[in-house]
Design a protein around this motif. Structure first.
Motif, PDB file in Angstrom:
ATOM      1  N   VAL A   1       8.254  67.541 -29.885  1.00  0.00           N
ATOM      2  CA  VAL A   1       8.829  66.668 -30.909  1.00  0.00           C
ATOM      3  C   VAL A   1       7.729  66.022 -31.749  1.00  0.00           C
ATOM      4  O   VAL A   1       7.834  65.936 -32.985  1.00  0.00           O
ATOM      5  CB  VAL A   1       9.722  65.587 -30.272  1.00  0.00           C
ATOM      6  CG1 VAL A   1      10.150  64.553 -31.306  1.00  0.00           C
ATOM      7  CG2 VAL A   1      10.954  66.227 -29.639  1.00  0.00           C
ATOM      8  N   LYS A   2       6.659  65.581 -31.092  1.00  0.00           N
ATOM      9  CA  LYS A   2       5.545  64.985 -31.840  1.00  0.00           C
ATOM     10  C   LYS A   2       4.937  65.991 -32.802  1.00  0.00           C
ATOM     11  O   LYS A   2       4.645  65.667 -33.964  1.00  0.00           O
ATOM     12  CB  LYS A   2       4.476  64.457 -30.882  1.00  0.00           C
ATOM     13  CG  LYS A   2       3.320  63.739 -31.586  1.00  0.00           C
ATOM     14  CD  LYS A   2       2.307  63.218 -30.597  1.00  0.00           C
ATOM     15  CE  LYS A   2       1.236  62.387 -31.314  1.00  0.00           C
ATOM     16  NZ  LYS A   2       0.556  63.111 -32.394  1.00  0.00           N
TER      17      LYS A   2
ATOM     18  N   LEU B   1      10.772  70.668 -39.312  1.00  0.00           N
ATOM     19  CA  LEU B   1      12.177  70.975 -39.573  1.00  0.00           C
ATOM     20  C   LEU B   1      12.457  71.234 -41.050  1.00  0.00           C
ATOM     21  O   LEU B   1      13.509  71.773 -41.398  1.00  0.00           O
ATOM     22  CB  LEU B   1      13.073  69.849 -39.048  1.00  0.00           C
ATOM     23  CG  LEU B   1      13.120  69.702 -37.522  1.00  0.00           C
ATOM     24  CD1 LEU B   1      14.041  68.559 -37.128  1.00  0.00           C
ATOM     25  CD2 LEU B   1      13.558  70.999 -36.860  1.00  0.00           C
ATOM     26  N   ASN B   2      11.519  70.879 -41.903  1.00  0.00           N
ATOM     27  CA  ASN B   2      11.674  71.157 -43.338  1.00  0.00           C
ATOM     28  C   ASN B   2      10.845  72.354 -43.782  1.00  0.00           C
ATOM     29  O   ASN B   2      10.549  72.515 -44.962  1.00  0.00           O
ATOM     30  CB  ASN B   2      11.277  69.920 -44.154  1.00  0.00           C
ATOM     31  CG  ASN B   2      12.285  68.791 -44.009  1.00  0.00           C
ATOM     32  OD1 ASN B   2      13.492  69.029 -44.033  1.00  0.00           O
ATOM     33  ND2 ASN B   2      11.801  67.580 -43.838  1.00  0.00           N
TER      34      ASN B   2
ATOM     35  N   ILE C   1      14.490  71.202 -31.019  1.00  0.00           N
ATOM     36  CA  ILE C   1      13.859  70.021 -31.619  1.00  0.00           C
ATOM     37  C   ILE C   1      14.924  69.071 -32.161  1.00  0.00           C
ATOM     38  O   ILE C   1      14.867  67.854 -31.938  1.00  0.00           O
ATOM     39  CB  ILE C   1      12.874  70.434 -32.725  1.00  0.00           C
ATOM     40  CG1 ILE C   1      11.672  71.172 -32.121  1.00  0.00           C
ATOM     41  CG2 ILE C   1      12.401  69.214 -33.514  1.00  0.00           C
ATOM     42  CD1 ILE C   1      10.770  71.822 -33.150  1.00  0.00           C
ATOM     43  N   LYS C   2      15.896  69.605 -32.858  1.00  0.00           N
ATOM     44  CA  LYS C   2      16.975  68.761 -33.395  1.00  0.00           C
ATOM     45  C   LYS C   2      17.693  68.011 -32.282  1.00  0.00           C
ATOM     46  O   LYS C   2      17.965  66.805 -32.389  1.00  0.00           O
ATOM     47  CB  LYS C   2      17.970  69.616 -34.176  1.00  0.00           C
ATOM     48  CG  LYS C   2      17.477  70.111 -35.521  1.00  0.00           C
ATOM     49  CD  LYS C   2      18.561  70.915 -36.228  1.00  0.00           C
ATOM     50  CE  LYS C   2      18.111  71.364 -37.602  1.00  0.00           C
ATOM     51  NZ  LYS C   2      19.167  72.159 -38.294  1.00  0.00           N
TER      52      LYS C   2
ATOM     53  N   LYS D   1      15.477  65.300 -30.661  1.00  0.00           N
ATOM     54  CA  LYS D   1      15.377  64.142 -31.547  1.00  0.00           C
ATOM     55  C   LYS D   1      16.673  63.324 -31.558  1.00  0.00           C
ATOM     56  O   LYS D   1      16.660  62.131 -31.877  1.00  0.00           O
ATOM     57  CB  LYS D   1      15.012  64.588 -32.966  1.00  0.00           C
ATOM     58  CG  LYS D   1      13.568  65.072 -33.094  1.00  0.00           C
ATOM     59  CD  LYS D   1      13.277  65.692 -34.451  1.00  0.00           C
ATOM     60  CE  LYS D   1      13.332  64.669 -35.564  1.00  0.00           C
ATOM     61  NZ  LYS D   1      12.237  63.680 -35.463  1.00  0.00           N
ATOM     62  N   SER D   2      17.774  63.971 -31.202  1.00  0.00           N
ATOM     63  CA  SER D   2      19.065  63.275 -31.147  1.00  0.00           C
ATOM     64  C   SER D   2      19.307  62.616 -29.800  1.00  0.00           C
ATOM     65  O   SER D   2      20.366  62.011 -29.588  1.00  0.00           O
ATOM     66  CB  SER D   2      20.205  64.259 -31.443  1.00  0.00           C
ATOM     67  OG  SER D   2      20.091  64.783 -32.745  1.00  0.00           O
ATOM     68  N   GLY D   3      18.363  62.789 -28.871  1.00  0.00           N
ATOM     69  CA  GLY D   3      18.476  62.137 -27.581  1.00  0.00           C
ATOM     70  C   GLY D   3      19.021  63.006 -26.470  1.00  0.00           C
ATOM     71  O   GLY D   3      19.242  62.529 -25.345  1.00  0.00           O
TER      72      GLY D   3
END
Length: 342
Positions: A100-101, A109-110, A122-123, A126-128
């Motif tokens: 994630v870092k 992601l872009n 990753i998504k 990042k959403s927990g």
């Protein structure tokens, strides 16, 4: 002389570690411009690629990358190495945090640089969502592409530990039997090659064993890709010229424009074996194959780098990587050696 804890030469081990880390980067960067081109497109556009190229400006997942620049395949290989250096073992939670870092630091992601399984993981992270379940649908080759540091880290470890380390390294992105089968095949091949094993047949056998054990440890032995590896190796044995070998191997791929574990891993192992252990020949075959050529090139580079060590990799290629690298690879290798706690 085969390396083991009793006869180990530290300088030789350092050479093997750097062979893997530079090998991944070289194969990745060399294959980057031809990624997802067909075999015929490569021949029509480039003839035969024999050096680093700049990525096409448009229509490529790697658009605008410069000559000698490596991709996420190498970045994530180094990410796992960094986690091992930090923790002293393969910690799946730390790998997930580092992933994630890395994604945040590089606005990943872009971009178009990552595969679908890694992107979704990753998504969700990042959403927990827990790292224990974010990889439950990851079947693509993203496990195998980043796993080579496990092969060298577990050089003196038993097979069970190596498979478990592959699983832990890929848990957050590729927690499926087919992905672990492919990742273990590459890790076992790297491990065998780095051991000082000069028998290509034994390295091949190690890849089959890793593939079968990976799927077995995941509870789905029928998902092993060992039969695909054997099929790709048969192509290497039955073709005479490099051109006919690459044509036949490309036809063997199930989905050349995809990122299938059961395509990339067999292709990489077949190419390494066809090269007879020659680093330069292996890399050039990988980047001229077509399909997911940066990933295939990175895996070929890892196995061949483990087999040859840095000392037998062309200096001009090492220099090109050093000029475009985002970090000091030799420093990474030194820290990794210390983390092995020999």
């Amino acid at each position: 002389m085969r390396l083991n804890k009793n006869n180990m030469d530290i300088s030789n081990l350092r050479d093997k570690i750097l062979g893997v880390f530079y090998g991944v980067a070289i194969g990745d960067a060399m294959g980057m411009p031809t990624t997802f081109l067909s075999r015929s497109e490569i021949k029509n556009k480039f003839g035969f690629v024999n050096d680093f190229l700049t990525a096409p400006m448009e229509g490529s997942v790697h658009s605008r990358l410069v000559r000698g620049e490596y991709t996420d395949d190498t970045e994530l290989t180094y990410m796992i190495a960094d986690s091992i250096i930090s923790k002293g073992f393969v910690d799946p939670e730390d790998v997930a945090k580092n992933l994630v870092k890395w994604a945040d630091d590089n606005d990943i992601l872009n971009t178009t640089l990552i595969g679908p399984s890694t992107r979704m993981a990753i998504k969700n992270l990042k959403s927990g969502v827990s790292y224990k379940i974010t990889g439950k649908n990851g079947t693509t080759n993203g496990c195998a592409m980043k796993i080579s540091s496990i092969g060298i880290f577990d050089l003196f470890s038993d097979n069970e530990k190596t498979v478990n380390d592959v699983i832990n390294a890929c848990l957050c992105t590729h927690n499926t039997a087919v992905a672990i089968s492919g990742g273990a095949a590459i890790a076992f091949a790297v491990k065998s090659a780095a051991s000082g094993n000069k028998s290509l047949s034994e390295i091949y056998d190690a890849s089959l064993l890793g593939s079968d054990l990976g799927a077995k440890f995941m509870g789905e032995p029928e998902k092993s890709i060992s039969s695909r590896i054997a099929g790709a190796y048969n192509i290497a044995k039955s073709t005479s010229s490099i051109d006919s070998f690459l044509d036949s191997l490309y036809d063997f791929l199930l989905k050349p424009d995809g990122a299938l574990t059961e395509d990339a891993v067999p292709a990489a192992i077949s190419i390494f074996l066809k090269s007879g252990g020659n680093f330069e020949n292996a890399i050039l075959m990988a980047c001229n194959l077509g399909g997911d050529s940066d990933t295939i090139g990175g895996m070929v580079g890892a196995i061949s780098g483990a087999y040859n060590g840095l000392a037998r990799i062309p200096e001009k290629w090492v220099k090109t990587i050093d000029e475009s690298a985002r970090r000091d690879i030799r420093e990474l290798g030194g820290k990794f050696l210390n983390a092995m706690q020999i």
